[in-house]
Write a protein that holds these residues in place. Structure first.
Motif, mmCIF file in Angstrom:
data_model
loop_
_atom_site.group_PDB
_atom_site.id
_atom_site.type_symbol
_atom_site.label_atom_id
_atom_site.label_comp_id
_atom_site.label_asym_id
_atom_site.label_seq_id
_atom_site.Cartn_x
_atom_site.Cartn_y
_atom_site.Cartn_z
ATOM 1 N N GLN A 228 0.667 -1.760 -0.204
ATOM 2 C CA GLN A 228 -0.136 0.057 0.177
ATOM 3 C C GLN A 228 1.223 0.980 0.057
ATOM 4 N N ALA A 229 0.758 2.218 -0.604
ATOM 5 C CA ALA A 229 1.418 3.494 -1.397
ATOM 6 C C ALA A 229 0.736 4.712 0.063
ATOM 7 N N LEU A 230 0.826 5.306 0.146
ATOM 8 C CA LEU A 230 0.655 6.948 0.508
ATOM 9 C C LEU A 230 1.683 7.921 -0.083
ATOM 10 N N VAL B 112 5.299 2.841 -6.388
ATOM 11 C CA VAL B 112 4.614 3.307 -7.092
ATOM 12 C C VAL B 112 4.142 2.808 -8.327
ATOM 13 N N ASP C 275 0.148 4.844 -10.836
ATOM 14 C CA ASP C 275 -0.183 3.509 -11.090
ATOM 15 C C ASP C 275 0.999 2.595 -11.709
ATOM 16 N N ASP D 263 -3.911 2.840 -9.158
ATOM 17 C CA ASP D 263 -3.721 2.387 -8.068
ATOM 18 C C ASP D 263 -3.778 3.494 -6.795
ATOM 19 N N TYR D 264 -3.048 4.276 -6.939
ATOM 20 C CA TYR D 264 -3.160 5.042 -5.611
ATOM 21 C C TYR D 264 -2.936 6.392 -5.591
ATOM 22 N N TRP D 265 -3.746 6.609 -4.927
ATOM 23 C CA TRP D 265 -4.524 7.599 -5.023
ATOM 24 C C TRP D 265 -4.265 8.906 -3.190
#
Length: 126
Positions: free
Chosen positions: A1-3, A30, A98, A114-116
Motif C-alpha cells: 500500500q502506498a501513501l 509506486v 499506478d 492504483d493509489y490516490w
C-alpha cells in the motif's frame, strides 16, 4: 500500500504560479506512472500531467506549455510547477500513481489509477 501526501495548493491571481508536491511513502515502488489530476466544481476528474519512471511525460492540451511535471525518484516525490495560471485552472488537484499504465494511458484513465493522495485546492482569481 502506498501513501501519497499532496501539498502546495493555495490561492493566487491569474498569471501567477504555484508548485504542488506529492510525497510517496509506504510501498514506494509506486510503479510505472505518477500523475496529476484535477476536478473543477461540476466537472469530472481528469488527468492533466503524467510521468513514468523512465521520464516519459504527457500533458493534457489544457495545461501543455504552462505546467511542468517532474519526478525525483530518490525522494519518491512528484512535482507540478504551474505557471501562467488561469481562472479556469481553479480545481481540486490530486496526485495518483499506478504500477502498470503508461503516462498517456494515465491521463485518460483516472479511475484505474492504483493509489490516490488527498486533494489540494487551487484557486485562481482574476
Amino acid at each position: 500500500q502506498a501513501l501519497l501526501e499532496v501539498s502546495g495548493g493555495g490561492s493566487v491571481q491569474a498569471g501567477g504560479s504555484l508548485r504542488l508536491s506529492c510525497a510517496a511513502s509506504g510501498d514506494t515502488y509506486v510503479g510505472g506512472c505518477m500523475g496529476w489530476f484535477r476536478q473543477a466544481p461540476g466537472r469530472e476528474r481528469g488527468g492533466i500531467a503524467a510521468i513514468n519512471s523512465a521520464g516519459s511525460i504527457d500533458y493534457s492540451d489544457s495545461v501543455n506549455g504552462r505546467f511542468t511535471i517532474s519526478r525525483d525518484n530518490a525522494k519518491n516525490t512528484l512535482y507540478l510547477q504551474m505557471d501562467d495560471l488561469k481562472v479556469e485552472d481553479t480545481a481540486m488537484y490530486y496526485c495518483a500513481a499506478d504500477r502498470w499504465m503508461t503516462s498517456a494511458q494515465a491521463l485518460n484513465n483516472a479511475d484505474a489509477m492504483d493509489y490516490w493522495g488527498k486533494g489540494t485546492l487551487v484557486t485562481i482569481s482574476s
